[in-house]
Structure formats: structure tokens, C-alpha cells
Design an enzyme around this catalytic site. Structure first.
Site, mmCIF file in Angstrom:
data_model
loop_
_atom_site.group_PDB
_atom_site.id
_atom_site.type_symbol
_atom_site.label_atom_id
_atom_site.label_comp_id
_atom_site.label_asym_id
_atom_site.label_seq_id
_atom_site.Cartn_x
_atom_site.Cartn_y
_atom_site.Cartn_z
ATOM 1 N N CYS A 101 0.708 14.805 -15.442
ATOM 2 C CA CYS A 101 -0.196 15.904 -15.804
ATOM 3 C C CYS A 101 -1.563 15.314 -16.131
ATOM 4 C CB CYS A 101 0.353 16.669 -17.003
ATOM 5 S SG CYS A 101 -0.820 17.918 -17.590
ATOM 6 N N GLN A 121 0.852 -1.200 0.000
ATOM 7 C CA GLN A 121 0.000 0.000 0.000
ATOM 8 C C GLN A 121 0.882 1.242 0.000
ATOM 9 O OE1 GLN A 121 -3.655 -0.569 2.810
ATOM 10 N NE2 GLN A 121 -1.940 -1.591 3.752
ATOM 11 N N CYS A 140 2.274 21.734 -20.792
ATOM 12 C CA CYS A 140 1.004 22.258 -21.322
ATOM 13 C C CYS A 140 0.295 23.216 -20.358
ATOM 14 C CB CYS A 140 0.077 21.091 -21.681
ATOM 15 S SG CYS A 140 -0.666 20.309 -20.242
ATOM 16 N N ILE A 187 3.694 4.122 -0.920
ATOM 17 C CA ILE A 187 3.896 4.920 -2.128
ATOM 18 C C ILE A 187 5.318 5.481 -2.154
ATOM 19 C CG2 ILE A 187 1.458 5.519 -2.378
ATOM 20 C CD1 ILE A 187 2.073 8.126 -0.882
ATOM 21 N N HIS A 225 -1.292 1.484 -4.363
ATOM 22 C CA HIS A 225 -1.706 2.883 -4.253
ATOM 23 C C HIS A 225 -0.812 3.823 -5.044
ATOM 24 C CE1 HIS A 225 -3.989 1.941 -0.233
ATOM 25 N NE2 HIS A 225 -4.595 1.480 -1.298
HETATM 26 P P1 NAD Z 1 -1.767 2.693 8.585
HETATM 27 O O1 NAD Z 1 -1.131 4.003 8.873
HETATM 28 O O2 NAD Z 1 -3.237 2.584 8.566
HETATM 29 O O3 NAD Z 1 -1.253 1.610 9.647
HETATM 30 C C1 NAD Z 1 0.089 1.449 9.962
HETATM 31 C C2 NAD Z 1 0.207 0.230 10.839
HETATM 32 O O4 NAD Z 1 1.589 -0.047 11.020
HETATM 33 C C3 NAD Z 1 -0.406 0.390 12.228
HETATM 34 O O5 NAD Z 1 -1.241 -0.721 12.471
HETATM 35 C C4 NAD Z 1 0.800 0.392 13.170
HETATM 36 O O6 NAD Z 1 0.533 -0.249 14.394
HETATM 37 C C5 NAD Z 1 1.814 -0.391 12.373
HETATM 38 N N1 NAD Z 1 3.204 -0.055 12.643
HETATM 39 C C6 NAD Z 1 3.753 1.149 12.936
HETATM 40 N N2 NAD Z 1 5.076 1.067 13.026
HETATM 41 C C7 NAD Z 1 5.386 -0.234 12.812
HETATM 42 C C8 NAD Z 1 6.606 -0.956 12.778
HETATM 43 N N3 NAD Z 1 7.768 -0.354 12.967
HETATM 44 N N4 NAD Z 1 6.548 -2.277 12.510
HETATM 45 C C9 NAD Z 1 5.370 -2.928 12.305
HETATM 46 N N5 NAD Z 1 4.182 -2.274 12.336
HETATM 47 C C10 NAD Z 1 4.195 -0.956 12.567
HETATM 48 O O7 NAD Z 1 -1.147 2.208 7.227
HETATM 49 P P2 NAD Z 1 -1.735 1.324 6.062
HETATM 50 O O8 NAD Z 1 -2.420 0.126 6.621
HETATM 51 O O9 NAD Z 1 -0.611 1.159 5.112
HETATM 52 O O10 NAD Z 1 -2.871 2.177 5.336
HETATM 53 C C11 NAD Z 1 -2.913 3.567 5.189
HETATM 54 C C12 NAD Z 1 -2.532 4.222 3.902
HETATM 55 O O11 NAD Z 1 -1.346 4.861 4.219
HETATM 56 C C13 NAD Z 1 -2.206 3.462 2.683
HETATM 57 O O12 NAD Z 1 -3.102 3.851 1.724
HETATM 58 C C14 NAD Z 1 -0.807 3.984 2.239
HETATM 59 O O13 NAD Z 1 -0.831 4.320 0.879
HETATM 60 C C15 NAD Z 1 -0.641 5.217 3.044
HETATM 61 N N6 NAD Z 1 0.678 5.638 3.549
HETATM 62 C C16 NAD Z 1 1.830 5.245 2.963
HETATM 63 C C17 NAD Z 1 3.054 5.663 3.479
HETATM 64 C C18 NAD Z 1 4.314 5.219 2.803
HETATM 65 O O14 NAD Z 1 4.330 5.021 1.598
HETATM 66 N N7 NAD Z 1 5.404 5.006 3.544
HETATM 67 C C19 NAD Z 1 3.099 6.447 4.629
HETATM 68 C C20 NAD Z 1 1.877 6.853 5.223
HETATM 69 C C21 NAD Z 1 0.674 6.422 4.663
#
Ligand code: NAD
Length: 257
Positions: free
Chosen positions: A133, A107, A160, A109, A125
Site C-alpha cells: 500500500c 531483472q 486503510c 520479478i 526490479h
Molecule cells: P527483454 O524482454 O528485454 O529481453 C529478453 C531477452 O531474452 C531477449 O534478448 C531474447 O532474445 C532472450 N530470450 C528469449 N527467450 C530466451 C531463452 N529461452 N533463452 C535465452 N534467451 C532468451 O528482457 P530483460 O532484458 O529482462 O529486460 C526487460 C524487463 O523485463 C526487465 O525490467 C524485467 O523486469 C522485465 N520482465 C520480467 C519478466 C519476468 O519476471 N519473467 C517478464 C517480462 C519482463
């Protein structure tokens, strides 16, 4: 915290040792130890600084993109630009090299799985390092757009003059069909799915681990905190991914995270 020697850790190791096709499903938690805040962790959440429903909502963005680009300029760019893969990403890449992991469905990015060396990465995602664009379809790097932001807010497409948008899925947008189809193939064909660092609450991506389960795969969850799916998992490791994954890799005889 689950550690080597504890029943959940041993169960996870045993399931992985016997798996023919293992797939990881990762969320923001795996990148937390690279310095990219998760959305939901209370203490360091991006969402405590901004309202996600507004900022990354496609309707709001099309109505007024300035708040999003301010956030990109002040918070998001620096976090993603400076982040490096951590031991969790590197352990998954090492397991891939040794034939122990077949795919990563993410998930995230941030591109950190690819930077660590994972070869089959399905980005559900999108990826924030590329910006497209909406009018002419040309793509630009996040560095190019960051430079533009010093002069223009919001940044116009250099080709553009059209509206730019990161190639990520905003709230209210559908997931990319091709990525979803590839992910569905992996979850239907795997016999072990590891859900790592995801709250398992952002749909439809969060359904994938349950779909794998419904197709007969074993489910292992690695998360610092409980998830709504824990009771349906075969093993739950309440641990940081950067700690648990290198330990699991070593227990499977895979070094070099
Ligand atoms: P979320 O933020 O909903 O959940 C994160 C989970 O990770 C939590 O349950 C938390 O307890 C757990 N966590 C935190 N630190 C941890 C660690 N060190 N080890 C193991 N677990 C840990 O994230 P999600 O489920 O990915 O969904 C949310 C959305 O967040 C997605 O759509 C994603 O695209 C986006 N997102 C992405 C990034 C990135 O690309 N790094 C950052 C923030 C949000």
C-alpha cells in the site's frame, strides 16, 4: 545455436571451470521457457498486447491505475501464478549448491530463481508476488489482491483504503538502493559474469555486465538472439537458457538440474 563441442561452448566451460567467483545476471529470457512472455521477443511479447510505456509507467499508474490492474487480472497474474522453474533456473540452483555459482542478479520479478533453490538472489526490479500500500505500507500477496479484483477495480488497501502497487520497479522509478548496492558488490568482486536471457537494453541494470567486465571479470552471454554487448563478451552462446545451462552444468560435473 551453440552446442557442446563448439568453440563458444568450450570457451564458456573453460572460463567457468577456472572461475573463483561466478555470478549470473538474468533477464526475462530465462523465464520464457516457464511460459512467462518476455517484453521484447516479437512473436510472444507482452508488449505486443499492451503499451509498456503507459501500463508500467509510474506517472500513468498514479494518474489512472485501472489499465495496469486489468492487465494484472487478465494476463500477468495467470502467467506468474502458474509458472514453474524450468531447466535453466534449476541448473543455476544446482550450480549454486555445488559451489559453482555465487549469486544471481535478476531483472525478473517472478521469483522463479528462489523457487528453483538459488540462495543468493538479488532482485533489481522487485517482485510482483508482493503488493504494497502506497499509503500505510502494509503488504499483501498477489493471490489476495487478485481475489479483491473481482469486486474492486482498482483494488483499495484492505487496511486503510489507500492505493496498492506491486512491489516492482515501474518505468520512471529508481531501482531499490539496497539491491543495487548488493549487485554492485557482486559485479566488482566476481571473475566471471554470465548474462543470461537479457536483451541488455534496460538500464541501469544492463550496465552491470559491463561493469563486471570493467573490473576484470570474463563475460559469457547466453541468449537466443544477438545483444548489443556480444562483441565485448569472451564467449557468446546463441541458445535457449533451458538448453545451454543444463549442458554447461553437466560439462562442469554438476548434475541434478
Ligand atoms: P527483454 O524482454 O528485454 O529481453 C529478453 C531477452 O531474452 C531477449 O534478448 C531474447 O532474445 C532472450 N530470450 C528469449 N527467450 C530466451 C531463452 N529461452 N533463452 C535465452 N534467451 C532468451 O528482457 P530483460 O532484458 O529482462 O529486460 C526487460 C524487463 O523485463 C526487465 O525490467 C524485467 O523486469 C522485465 N520482465 C520480467 C519478466 C519476468 O519476471 N519473467 C517478464 C517480462 C519482463
Amino acid at each position: 545455436m551453440s552446442v557442446a563441442g563448439e568453440p563458444a561452448f568450450e570457451r564458456a566451460r573453460e572460463l567457468w571451470a577456472g572461475a573463483r567467483r561466478a555470478v549470473a545476471f538474468t533477464g526475462a529470457g530465462i523465464s520464457a521457457e516457464s511460459g512467462i512472455p518476455t517484453y521484447r521477443d516479437a512473436e510472444d511479447s507482452l508488449w505486443s498486447q499492451v503499451d509498456p510505456c503507459k501500463l508500467a509507467d509510474i506517472g500513468e499508474f498514479l494518474r489512472d491505475p485501472v489499465p495496469y490492474w486489468r492487465f494484472f487480472q487478465d494476463v500477468r497474474y495467470r502467467a506468474i501464478h502458474t509458472a514453474q522453474p524450468n531447466p535453466g533456473h534449476r541448473a543455476l540452483a544446482a550450480l549454486d549448491r555445488e559451489g559453482r555459482l555465487d549469486a544471481v542478479l535478476t531483472q525478473n520479478i517472478d521469483g522463479l530463481h528462489q523457487a528453483a533453490g538459488s540462495r543468493e538472489v538479488v532482485e533489481l526490479h522487485g517482485n510482483t508476488r508482493t503488493i504494497g500500500c502506497l499509503q500505510c505500507g502494509q503488504s499483501w500477496s498477489m493471490d489476495e489482491v487478485y481475489a479483491m479484483l473481482r469486486r474492486h477495480l482498482p483494488p483499495p488497501c484492505p487496511a486503510c483504503g489507500g492505493r496498492l502497487k506491486p512491489k516492482v520497479v515501474f518505468f520512471g522509478e529508481a531501482l531499490p538502493e539496497e539491491a543495487l548496492a548488493r549487485a554492485a558488490d557482486w559485479v566488482r568482486g566476481c571473475d566471471l559474469l554470465l548474462a543470461i536471457g537479457s536483451s541488455l537494453s534496460v538500464y541501469p541494470a544492463a550496465l552491470l555486465p559491463l561493469e563486471a567486465r570493467a573490473h576484470g571479470a570474463a563475460l559469457v552471454i547466453v541468449n537466443r538472439t544477438p545483444t548489443p554487448v556480444d562483441e565485448r563478451a569472451d564467449a557468446v552462446l546463441h541458445a535457449a537458457a533451458g538448453d545451454a545451462l543444463p549442458r554447461l552444468a553437466r560439462a562442469l560435473g554438476v548434475a541434478g538440474e
